[in-house]
Design a protein around this motif. Sequence first.
Motif, PDB file in Angstrom:
ATOM      1  N   LEU A  29      42.033  39.178  47.685  1.00 18.43           N
ATOM      2  CA  LEU A  29      40.570  39.255  47.772  1.00 18.43           C
ATOM      3  C   LEU A  29      39.954  40.434  47.007  1.00 18.43           C
ATOM      4  O   LEU A  29      38.877  40.273  46.417  1.00 18.43           O
ATOM      5  CB  LEU A  29      40.134  39.305  49.236  1.00 18.43           C
ATOM      6  CG  LEU A  29      40.196  37.965  49.982  1.00 18.43           C
ATOM      7  CD1 LEU A  29      39.741  38.136  51.427  1.00 18.43           C
ATOM      8  CD2 LEU A  29      39.329  36.917  49.274  1.00 18.43           C
ATOM      9  N   PRO A  30      40.575  41.607  46.991  1.00 17.69           N
ATOM     10  CA  PRO A  30      39.954  42.703  46.228  1.00 17.69           C
ATOM     11  C   PRO A  30      39.768  42.359  44.750  1.00 17.69           C
ATOM     12  O   PRO A  30      38.690  42.609  44.181  1.00 17.69           O
ATOM     13  CB  PRO A  30      40.939  43.865  46.414  1.00 17.69           C
ATOM     14  CG  PRO A  30      41.602  43.580  47.719  1.00 17.69           C
ATOM     15  CD  PRO A  30      41.744  42.094  47.757  1.00 17.69           C
ATOM     16  N   VAL A  31      40.799  41.800  44.129  1.00 13.41           N
ATOM     17  CA  VAL A  31      40.700  41.446  42.710  1.00 13.41           C
ATOM     18  C   VAL A  31      39.724  40.291  42.520  1.00 13.41           C
ATOM     19  O   VAL A  31      38.936  40.273  41.566  1.00 13.41           O
ATOM     20  CB  VAL A  31      42.083  41.088  42.139  1.00 13.41           C
ATOM     21  CG1 VAL A  31      41.964  40.686  40.667  1.00 13.41           C
ATOM     22  CG2 VAL A  31      43.040  42.261  42.282  1.00 13.41           C
ATOM     23  N   LEU A  32      39.770  39.316  43.431  1.00 13.27           N
ATOM     24  CA  LEU A  32      38.849  38.188  43.344  1.00 13.27           C
ATOM     25  C   LEU A  32      37.405  38.666  43.450  1.00 13.27           C
ATOM     26  O   LEU A  32      36.525  38.207  42.713  1.00 13.27           O
ATOM     27  CB  LEU A  32      39.155  37.180  44.454  1.00 13.27           C
ATOM     28  CG  LEU A  32      38.256  35.940  44.513  1.00 13.27           C
ATOM     29  CD1 LEU A  32      38.378  35.145  43.208  1.00 13.27           C
ATOM     30  CD2 LEU A  32      38.621  35.071  45.705  1.00 13.27           C
ATOM     31  N   THR A  33      37.142  39.607  44.354  1.00 10.34           N
ATOM     32  CA  THR A  33      35.801  40.160  44.513  1.00 10.34           C
ATOM     33  C   THR A  33      35.359  40.895  43.249  1.00 10.34           C
ATOM     34  O   THR A  33      34.214  40.782  42.813  1.00 10.34           O
ATOM     35  CB  THR A  33      35.769  41.129  45.706  1.00 10.34           C
ATOM     36  OG1 THR A  33      36.178  40.426  46.891  1.00 10.34           O
ATOM     37  CG2 THR A  33      34.373  41.701  45.911  1.00 10.34           C
ATOM     38  N   LEU A  34      36.292  41.645  42.667  1.00  7.67           N
ATOM     39  CA  LEU A  34      35.997  42.386  41.439  1.00  7.67           C
ATOM     40  C   LEU A  34      35.593  41.445  40.309  1.00  7.67           C
ATOM     41  O   LEU A  34      34.570  41.643  39.643  1.00  7.67           O
ATOM     42  CB  LEU A  34      37.229  43.196  41.027  1.00  7.67           C
ATOM     43  CG  LEU A  34      37.142  43.979  39.712  1.00  7.67           C
ATOM     44  CD1 LEU A  34      36.162  45.134  39.857  1.00  7.67           C
ATOM     45  CD2 LEU A  34      38.516  44.491  39.317  1.00  7.67           C
ATOM     46  N   VAL A  35      36.389  40.400  40.104  1.00  4.86           N
ATOM     47  CA  VAL A  35      36.108  39.450  39.024  1.00  4.86           C
ATOM     48  C   VAL A  35      34.830  38.680  39.305  1.00  4.86           C
ATOM     49  O   VAL A  35      33.991  38.488  38.407  1.00  4.86           O
ATOM     50  CB  VAL A  35      37.300  38.486  38.842  1.00  4.86           C
ATOM     51  CG1 VAL A  35      36.959  37.412  37.811  1.00  4.86           C
ATOM     52  CG2 VAL A  35      38.548  39.252  38.431  1.00  4.86           C
ATOM     53  N   ALA A  36      34.648  38.252  40.555  1.00  4.30           N
ATOM     54  CA  ALA A  36      33.451  37.484  40.917  1.00  4.30           C
ATOM     55  C   ALA A  36      32.183  38.301  40.701  1.00  4.30           C
ATOM     56  O   ALA A  36      31.184  37.798  40.166  1.00  4.30           O
ATOM     57  CB  ALA A  36      33.546  37.035  42.373  1.00  4.30           C
ATOM     58  N   ARG A  37      32.220  39.561  41.068  1.00  2.00           N
ATOM     59  CA  ARG A  37      31.025  40.400  40.887  1.00  2.00           C
ATOM     60  C   ARG A  37      30.719  40.601  39.413  1.00  2.00           C
ATOM     61  O   ARG A  37      29.551  40.558  39.003  1.00  2.00           O
ATOM     62  CB  ARG A  37      31.243  41.750  41.567  1.00  2.00           C
ATOM     63  CG  ARG A  37      30.071  42.691  41.391  1.00  2.00           C
ATOM     64  CD  ARG A  37      30.065  43.789  42.399  1.00  2.00           C
ATOM     65  NE  ARG A  37      28.958  44.717  42.179  1.00  2.00           N
ATOM     66  CZ  ARG A  37      28.620  45.683  43.014  1.00  2.00           C
ATOM     67  NH1 ARG A  37      29.288  45.839  44.142  1.00  2.00           N
ATOM     68  NH2 ARG A  37      27.610  46.489  42.740  1.00  2.00           N
ATOM     69  N   ALA A  38      31.765  40.803  38.609  1.00  2.00           N
ATOM     70  CA  ALA A  38      31.554  40.991  37.170  1.00  2.00           C
ATOM     71  C   ALA A  38      30.950  39.744  36.532  1.00  2.00           C
ATOM     72  O   ALA A  38      30.088  39.834  35.657  1.00  2.00           O
ATOM     73  CB  ALA A  38      32.873  41.342  36.488  1.00  2.00           C
ATOM     74  N   VAL A  39      31.390  38.566  36.991  1.00  2.00           N
ATOM     75  CA  VAL A  39      30.880  37.312  36.431  1.00  2.00           C
ATOM     76  C   VAL A  39      29.458  37.050  36.907  1.00  2.00           C
ATOM     77  O   VAL A  39      28.569  36.709  36.116  1.00  2.00           O
ATOM     78  CB  VAL A  39      31.802  36.140  36.829  1.00  2.00           C
ATOM     79  CG1 VAL A  39      31.176  34.810  36.418  1.00  2.00           C
ATOM     80  CG2 VAL A  39      33.169  36.305  36.170  1.00  2.00           C
ATOM     81  N   LEU A  40      29.211  37.206  38.209  1.00  2.00           N
ATOM     82  CA  LEU A  40      27.905  36.893  38.773  1.00  2.00           C
ATOM     83  C   LEU A  40      26.816  37.843  38.277  1.00  2.00           C
ATOM     84  O   LEU A  40      25.664  37.440  38.080  1.00  2.00           O
ATOM     85  CB  LEU A  40      27.977  36.945  40.301  1.00  2.00           C
ATOM     86  CG  LEU A  40      28.839  35.857  40.960  1.00  2.00           C
ATOM     87  CD1 LEU A  40      28.920  36.075  42.457  1.00  2.00           C
ATOM     88  CD2 LEU A  40      28.288  34.469  40.646  1.00  2.00           C
ATOM     89  N   GLU A  41      27.166  39.095  38.062  1.00  2.79           N
ATOM     90  CA  GLU A  41      26.178  40.061  37.590  1.00  2.79           C
ATOM     91  C   GLU A  41      25.986  40.014  36.078  1.00  2.79           C
ATOM     92  O   GLU A  41      25.085  40.664  35.542  1.00  2.79           O
ATOM     93  CB  GLU A  41      26.583  41.477  38.011  1.00  2.79           C
ATOM     94  CG  GLU A  41      26.506  41.711  39.516  1.00  2.79           C
ATOM     95  CD  GLU A  41      26.844  43.133  39.887  1.00  2.79           C
ATOM     96  OE1 GLU A  41      27.348  43.882  39.024  1.00  2.79           O
ATOM     97  OE2 GLU A  41      26.619  43.505  41.053  1.00  2.79           O
ATOM     98  N   ALA A 241      29.610  48.558  34.316  1.00 10.74           N
ATOM     99  CA  ALA A 241      30.572  48.603  33.221  1.00 10.74           C
ATOM    100  C   ALA A 241      31.978  48.818  33.750  1.00 10.74           C
ATOM    101  O   ALA A 241      32.947  48.250  33.230  1.00 10.74           O
ATOM    102  CB  ALA A 241      30.204  49.711  32.237  1.00 10.74           C
ATOM    103  N   SER A 242      32.112  49.633  34.778  1.00  9.14           N
ATOM    104  CA  SER A 242      33.422  49.880  35.381  1.00  9.14           C
ATOM    105  C   SER A 242      33.977  48.606  36.006  1.00  9.14           C
ATOM    106  O   SER A 242      35.167  48.287  35.853  1.00  9.14           O
ATOM    107  CB  SER A 242      33.304  50.975  36.444  1.00  9.14           C
ATOM    108  OG  SER A 242      34.552  51.216  37.058  1.00  9.14           O
ATOM    109  N   VAL A 243      33.118  47.864  36.693  1.00  8.98           N
ATOM    110  CA  VAL A 243      33.535  46.597  37.313  1.00  8.98           C
ATOM    111  C   VAL A 243      33.964  45.594  36.253  1.00  8.98           C
ATOM    112  O   VAL A 243      34.983  44.909  36.397  1.00  8.98           O
ATOM    113  CB  VAL A 243      32.383  46.023  38.160  1.00  8.98           C
ATOM    114  CG1 VAL A 243      32.678  44.580  38.567  1.00  8.98           C
ATOM    115  CG2 VAL A 243      32.152  46.883  39.395  1.00  8.98           C
ATOM    116  N   ALA A 244      33.220  45.517  35.161  1.00  6.63           N
ATOM    117  CA  ALA A 244      33.547  44.569  34.098  1.00  6.63           C
ATOM    118  C   ALA A 244      34.884  44.894  33.444  1.00  6.63           C
ATOM    119  O   ALA A 244      35.725  44.015  33.234  1.00  6.63           O
ATOM    120  CB  ALA A 244      32.445  44.570  33.045  1.00  6.63           C
ATOM    121  N   ALA A 245      35.103  46.176  33.138  1.00  4.53           N
ATOM    122  CA  ALA A 245      36.368  46.576  32.526  1.00  4.53           C
ATOM    123  C   ALA A 245      37.527  46.347  33.483  1.00  4.53           C
ATOM    124  O   ALA A 245      38.616  45.905  33.082  1.00  4.53           O
ATOM    125  CB  ALA A 245      36.304  48.046  32.108  1.00  4.53           C
ATOM    126  N   GLY A 246      37.302  46.633  34.758  1.00  9.55           N
ATOM    127  CA  GLY A 246      38.344  46.383  35.753  1.00  9.55           C
ATOM    128  C   GLY A 246      38.648  44.907  35.891  1.00  9.55           C
ATOM    129  O   GLY A 246      39.807  44.518  36.080  1.00  9.55           O
TER     130      GLY A 246
END
Length: 273
Positions: A29-41, A241-246
């Motif tokens: 879930l942590p990685v899924l949340t990271l990717v989902a937030r980067a895509v949605l934002e 930007a940090s979320v996107a790179a992550g």
Amino acid sequence: MTGRAPRTGAIPAAAVGLASLVMLALLGLPVLTLVARAVLEGSLATSIGSLAVVDALVLSFATSAASLVLTVAFGTPLAWLLARRRPRGAALIEAIVDLPIVLPPSVAGLALLLLLGRQGPAGPLLAGFGLSIPFTTLAVVVAQTFVAAPFFIRAARAGFAEVDRELEEVARVTGASEWQVLTQVTVPLAAASLVAGMVMSWSRAVGEFGATILFAGNVAGVTRTLPLLVYGQFQSGDLAASVAAGAILGVAAFAVLVAVRSLGRDSWLQGLR
């Protein structure tokens, strides 16, 4: 009145299932949340075209590729030696090989700096050849190799150990040289472990952070790899930007693991035993 024996299998199965779901959620879930937030934002699409992200991504892939070349070139003979010859002190050698896995990355970076820095034991020798490794791109490669090489060596050692020696002996009897036996029999039979070890080693190198930042620094275009960019952007307050790179790192790591398993390379697990 004869009582029916209680069903004991249902409760353990439910407990196992629940515990498994909890662990999967914790891992995924942590990685899924990271990717989902980067895509949605929308930050993921924006950052992919960012010059800073492109530079960090190119540097990460270039240095990790160089690290992998060094690891395979020098790690393969060591893996073969540990699997086939078991030299005196093999247990100590294996402990040295495994040490970077359990050593905190920050400690690894500090150790490399103390050894290869200008005031370190190897500093004057390197200076004699006109080399200064710390805080250069070469330092990134050295740090990545230090932390990632054990994953390849362990997998390769397991692969070489599992090769049937009778097949090698048959090749010798039919007139094959030792080089032919190695390249045409041993390596092909151990290829699954070798390839998987290379993939895991490369993945570890791409994600390296602690040793790199202490030994190589965080210089844009020189030592700033993608993990360092994630940290730098977070520290500067640019969370998007940090979320996107992550997210880029997370997707790349997941894709590599899926690719390894889809190719039937699960033998890398044996190399980590």
